[in-house]
Design an enzyme around this catalytic site. Structure first.
Site, PDB file in Angstrom:
ATOM      1  N   HIS A 135      -8.820   5.106 -18.117  1.00 17.02           N
ATOM      2  CA  HIS A 135      -8.164   5.503 -19.366  1.00 17.02           C
ATOM      3  C   HIS A 135      -8.437   4.465 -20.448  1.00 17.02           C
ATOM      4  O   HIS A 135      -8.649   3.281 -20.148  1.00 17.02           O
ATOM      5  CB  HIS A 135      -6.664   5.659 -19.146  1.00 17.02           C
ATOM      6  CG  HIS A 135      -6.313   6.679 -18.114  1.00 17.02           C
ATOM      7  ND1 HIS A 135      -6.232   8.017 -18.393  1.00 17.02           N
ATOM      8  CD2 HIS A 135      -6.061   6.554 -16.784  1.00 17.02           C
ATOM      9  CE1 HIS A 135      -5.924   8.684 -17.295  1.00 17.02           C
ATOM     10  NE2 HIS A 135      -5.817   7.811 -16.303  1.00 17.02           N
ATOM     11  N   ALA A 180      -9.371  -6.297   3.926  1.00 18.40           N
ATOM     12  CA  ALA A 180      -8.192  -5.474   3.696  1.00 18.40           C
ATOM     13  C   ALA A 180      -7.433  -5.939   2.455  1.00 18.40           C
ATOM     14  O   ALA A 180      -7.317  -7.133   2.187  1.00 18.40           O
ATOM     15  CB  ALA A 180      -7.273  -5.519   4.911  1.00 18.40           C
ATOM     16  N   ARG A 203     -18.972 -14.630   1.746  1.00 18.85           N
ATOM     17  CA  ARG A 203     -20.201 -15.218   2.298  1.00 18.85           C
ATOM     18  C   ARG A 203     -21.202 -14.115   2.593  1.00 18.85           C
ATOM     19  O   ARG A 203     -20.869 -12.939   2.617  1.00 18.85           O
ATOM     20  CB  ARG A 203     -19.914 -16.015   3.568  1.00 18.85           C
ATOM     21  CG  ARG A 203     -19.486 -15.192   4.771  1.00 18.85           C
ATOM     22  CD  ARG A 203     -19.458 -16.056   6.004  1.00 18.85           C
ATOM     23  NE  ARG A 203     -18.926 -15.385   7.179  1.00 18.85           N
ATOM     24  CZ  ARG A 203     -19.657 -14.622   8.008  1.00 18.85           C
ATOM     25  NH1 ARG A 203     -20.952 -14.415   7.761  1.00 18.85           N
ATOM     26  NH2 ARG A 203     -19.100 -14.062   9.067  1.00 18.85           N
TER      27      ARG A 203
END
Length: 211
Positions: A135, A180, A203
């Site tokens: 947006h 995660a 890495r």
């Protein structure tokens, strides 16, 4: 004189061509600001996709044949050995293309206003989101309800951990691992481990890890 007259006639004919405005769907496909909230064509297409998502999410976990049939109806391209664990939600469906050996855990959300392309051997953790929609920053433009879309591309052999959110326009290269909880706002090069908010390369993969 005749050549000059002929050229002038062509220019005049081109100038007289009527301007045909783009539809909101065409604007969406060209990644310029468009009206997603009040355009009847796009509203109807989203309704169709949401109904198919709903039907998919109501299937019994053991009904693998029904799940595959529903995904084939909903998505633009489905590779071999595709498994998406319900619930799954998307906006249009036809903008999603996934390769072979695709697995996605619970609560996958794909806002596919632009193309979302995912390669072969992708593993997607639970609660992940792929968001091609954005947006305007300017308040007056944002309050009109208009938005833009930018495609997302994921390479082959990518593992995306639980809770990862991928933002508009991002490209994640081959063999990547995304930690995660990451929020991926920029491209991630191939053969790397990346994590964080915003997501950054941690890495490179070793030669043994890339085999």
């Amino acid at each position: 004189l005749s050549c000059h007259y002929y050229a002038s006639s062509i220019i005049f004919a081109v100038q007289k061509q009527p301007h045909i405005p783009m539809t909101e769907k065409e604007k969406m496909q060209r990644h310029v600001l468009y009206d997603a909230n009040y355009d009847e064509e796009l509203i109807e297409e989203r309704k169709v996709a949401k109904e198919l998502c709903y039907d998919f999410n109501q299937l019994r976990p053991s009904d693998e044949e029904g799940q595959q049939e529903m995904l084939n109806r909903l998505l633009g391209k489905v590779g071999k050995n595709t498994c998406i664990i319900a619930p799954f939600w998307c906006d249009y469906g036809y903008n999603i293309e996934i390769g072979d050996n695709f697995f996605a855990n619970h609560n996958l959300v794909m806002l596919d206003c632009a193309k979302i392309k995912i390669g072969h051997n992708a593993f997607i953790g639970p609660d992940c989101g792929f968001y091609t929609a954005g947006h305007p920053i300017k308040v007056s433009e944002r309050n009109t309800g208009r938005e833009y879309s930018k495609p997302i591309t994921i390479g082959d052999n990518v593992w995306i951990g639980g809770g990862v959110k991928v933002m508009p326009g991002v490209v994640i290269g081959d063999n990547c691992v995304i930690g995660a909880g990451s929020v991926v706002t920029k491209d991630i090069p191939s053969n790397t481990i990346a994590m964080g908010n915003p997501c950054k390369v941690y890495r490179k993969l070793t030669e043994d890890e890339m085999k």
